[in-house]
Design an enzyme around this catalytic site. Structure first.
Site, mmCIF file in Angstrom:
data_model
loop_
_atom_site.group_PDB
_atom_site.id
_atom_site.type_symbol
_atom_site.label_atom_id
_atom_site.label_comp_id
_atom_site.label_asym_id
_atom_site.label_seq_id
_atom_site.Cartn_x
_atom_site.Cartn_y
_atom_site.Cartn_z
ATOM 1 N N ASP A 114 4.483 34.741 -21.913
ATOM 2 C CA ASP A 114 5.700 33.937 -22.046
ATOM 3 C C ASP A 114 6.894 34.885 -22.193
ATOM 4 O O ASP A 114 6.970 35.655 -23.153
ATOM 5 C CB ASP A 114 5.576 33.038 -23.283
ATOM 6 C CG ASP A 114 6.714 32.047 -23.414
ATOM 7 O OD1 ASP A 114 7.513 31.941 -22.476
ATOM 8 O OD2 ASP A 114 6.797 31.391 -24.459
ATOM 9 N N TYR A 172 16.211 33.193 -19.841
ATOM 10 C CA TYR A 172 17.531 33.050 -19.217
ATOM 11 C C TYR A 172 18.537 34.007 -19.866
ATOM 12 O O TYR A 172 19.382 34.602 -19.189
ATOM 13 C CB TYR A 172 18.039 31.615 -19.338
ATOM 14 C CG TYR A 172 17.365 30.618 -18.426
ATOM 15 C CD1 TYR A 172 16.096 30.861 -17.895
ATOM 16 C CD2 TYR A 172 17.979 29.417 -18.094
ATOM 17 C CE1 TYR A 172 15.474 29.934 -17.073
ATOM 18 C CE2 TYR A 172 17.371 28.484 -17.264
ATOM 19 C CZ TYR A 172 16.111 28.754 -16.761
ATOM 20 O OH TYR A 172 15.498 27.837 -15.945
ATOM 21 N N ASP A 222 9.265 31.054 -16.389
ATOM 22 C CA ASP A 222 9.089 32.097 -17.405
ATOM 23 C C ASP A 222 7.711 32.104 -18.064
ATOM 24 O O ASP A 222 7.542 32.686 -19.136
ATOM 25 C CB ASP A 222 10.164 31.964 -18.482
ATOM 26 C CG ASP A 222 10.157 30.591 -19.161
ATOM 27 O OD1 ASP A 222 9.354 29.729 -18.748
ATOM 28 O OD2 ASP A 222 10.949 30.390 -20.095
ATOM 29 N N GLU A 223 6.713 31.494 -17.443
ATOM 30 C CA GLU A 223 5.366 31.473 -18.004
ATOM 31 C C GLU A 223 4.332 31.796 -16.933
ATOM 32 O O GLU A 223 4.406 31.290 -15.812
ATOM 33 C CB GLU A 223 5.025 30.094 -18.563
ATOM 34 C CG GLU A 223 5.808 29.670 -19.777
ATOM 35 C CD GLU A 223 5.392 28.279 -20.227
ATOM 36 O OE1 GLU A 223 4.515 28.186 -21.107
ATOM 37 O OE2 GLU A 223 5.912 27.304 -19.669
#
Length: 444
Positions: free
Chosen positions: A18, A23, A120-121
């Site tokens: 993660d 951002y 984002d994972e």
């Protein structure tokens, strides 16, 4: 409803990676002067300073939360730097964040099967790499980064020495470790090293959870942030889940979770242990019942899919409050804006990955103005995708009008169509291109 999958026959080592406040990290890389300073990323809508969609750790320490508007955030943190998401076609353009995420995926995919779950994972299956490492002397391979790993249940290990750091390394290297724990340790070493590679090559920090299945890896990745990793040995699963709220489990945060609490009084995952698999199957069906029984015991058979590219492309926008769309003309205007963004992403996918999408779906959030009773759900509609902005607009308008007619048809029969459709309001609209496949190579 969740699908119960058979657990893997071999021991798996799975990581959920993660990216930390991603951002914000992307913006701080673009604007290095923001590093170390309170920073938040806001949507382009300027009402009350915009909505915070990502808050850096420095800003969190000042009391800034994601739920805040920009003006309120500045009030609690006067030194806060607000960075607006780029705008394209009058809506947020997330391209820079998607592209930055692709950089990270390119690094992570070196060590195992890689599934990009979101911007984002990422899930990683490093089982094969861990098995190769398992024949080596781990005492010479435990890096400083790996030795700072958090191990769920470690404080209960009897032989733990006073130094937590030393105890962690001992756990990695102990000669009496089970095969499961030994492979987990190998996986943790691999993940620690690849996280450092991500930092060196992209400047982004990430946190990770390492376990024997996707569910546990996902649960543990957020336990210690930022730039840290957490391991879940099998011996710690029961204690981890005993007091965990069911809302923390994917697919249990909505209607199913509410039913469990209302019908069975279940509030934590551990509460599910008191019910037999047969009881859960009787109440929620064979598939869901088995899935619940497995979940209570930390059992999850979902495999990491070897997928570094997205399964679909979407373009959407919300229209809250007074900005709701109330005429077909305004809906068509925004369908064109969304279609232009969607077509750009389709063109990019075709040129970079030689892939084409084959299904267009329109989704909308709609309500009947001044209606006291609950209105039916505005149904999504799909049809084969035709490339080209004009064609996407034409097809999405056709689908929207079909759904709108169904949505409004509950009103009094005998009213004119103009009357039926005069009181609706759209608060969300999106187009999705899916069923993406590699384009066949043309033989010459």
């Amino acid at each position: 409803m969740p699908l119960a999958r058979r657990p893997a026959s071999r021991i798996r080592v799975i990581a959920h990676v993660d990216l930390d406040c991603f951002y914000v990290q992307v913006e701080q890389r673009r604007q290095p002067q923001l590093r170390g300073k309170p920073t938040a990323v806001i949507q382009y809508n300027s009402w009350k300073g915009g909505a915070c969609i990502a808050v850096g750790y420095e800003a969190r320490k000042c009391g800034v939360k994601r739920s805040m508007r920009g003006d309120a955030a500045k009030a609690v943190c006067p030194d806060l730097n607000l960075v607006q998401v780029p705008v394209l076609h009058e809506k947020a353009d997330l391209s820079i964040y998607r592209d930055a995420g692709s950089e990270v995926v390119a690094v992570l995919s070196r060590v195992g099967k890689c599934e990009r779950a979101s911007i984002d994972e990422v899930y990683l299956d490093v089982t094969e790499a861990a098995e190769r490492l398992s024949s080596k002397d781990l005492s010479t391979l435990v890096s400083e980064e790996a030795s700072t790993s958090h191990i769920v249940g470690l404080p209960q290990v009897r032989w733990l020495e006073s130094s937590a750091k030393l105890g962690t390394k001992e756990w990695f290297c102990r000669p009496d470790a089970s095969r499961e724990d030994h492979l987990l340790a190998c996986g943790a070493i691999i993940i620690a090293d690849i996280r450092l590679a991500v930092l060196a090559e992209t400047e982004f920090t990430c946190s990770a959870g390492v376990a024997h299945n996707k569910m546990l890896a996902k649960l543990s990745s957020g336990m210690h942030k930022p730039a840290q990793q957490t391991l879940v040995p099998s011996s710690a699963v029961e204690s981890l889940l005993a007091t965990l709220p069911i809302s923390k489990i994917g697919k249990l945060g909505g209607k199913l979770g509410q039913e469990l609490e209302g019908e069975l009084g279940v509030k934590t995952v551990g509460d599910l242990l008191q019910f037999s698999e047969l009881k859960l199957q009787d109440m929620y069906g064979p598939n869901t019942g088995t899935w619940l029984w497995n979940t209570a015991r930390g059992i999850n058979g979902d495999e990491v899919q070897d997928r570094t590219l997205p399964k679909s492309h979407s373009s959407g926008k919300t229209f809250p409050g007074p900005r709701a769309l109330k005429t077909l003309e305004t809906v068509v205007y925004w369908l064109k804006e969304l279609a232009e963004t969607l077509q750009l992403r389709l063109d990019e996918d075709l040129s970079q990955n030689n892939r084409t999408a084959h299904l267009l779906t329109i989704h909308a959030s709609c309500h009947i103005v001044s209606r006291a009773t609950e209105a039916p759900k505005f149904s999504s509609k799909s049809r084969p995708l035709r490339y080209g902005v004009d064609k996407i607009v034409e097809d999405s308008r056709y689908l929207f009008e079909r759904s709108l007619h169904e949505f409004c048809s509950h009103q009094s029969a005998g009213k004119e169509q103009s009357e039926i459709t005069s009181s609706w309001a759209v608060t969300g609209l999106s187009l999705t291109a899916s069923n993406i496949m590699a384009k066949p190579m043309v033989k010459t």
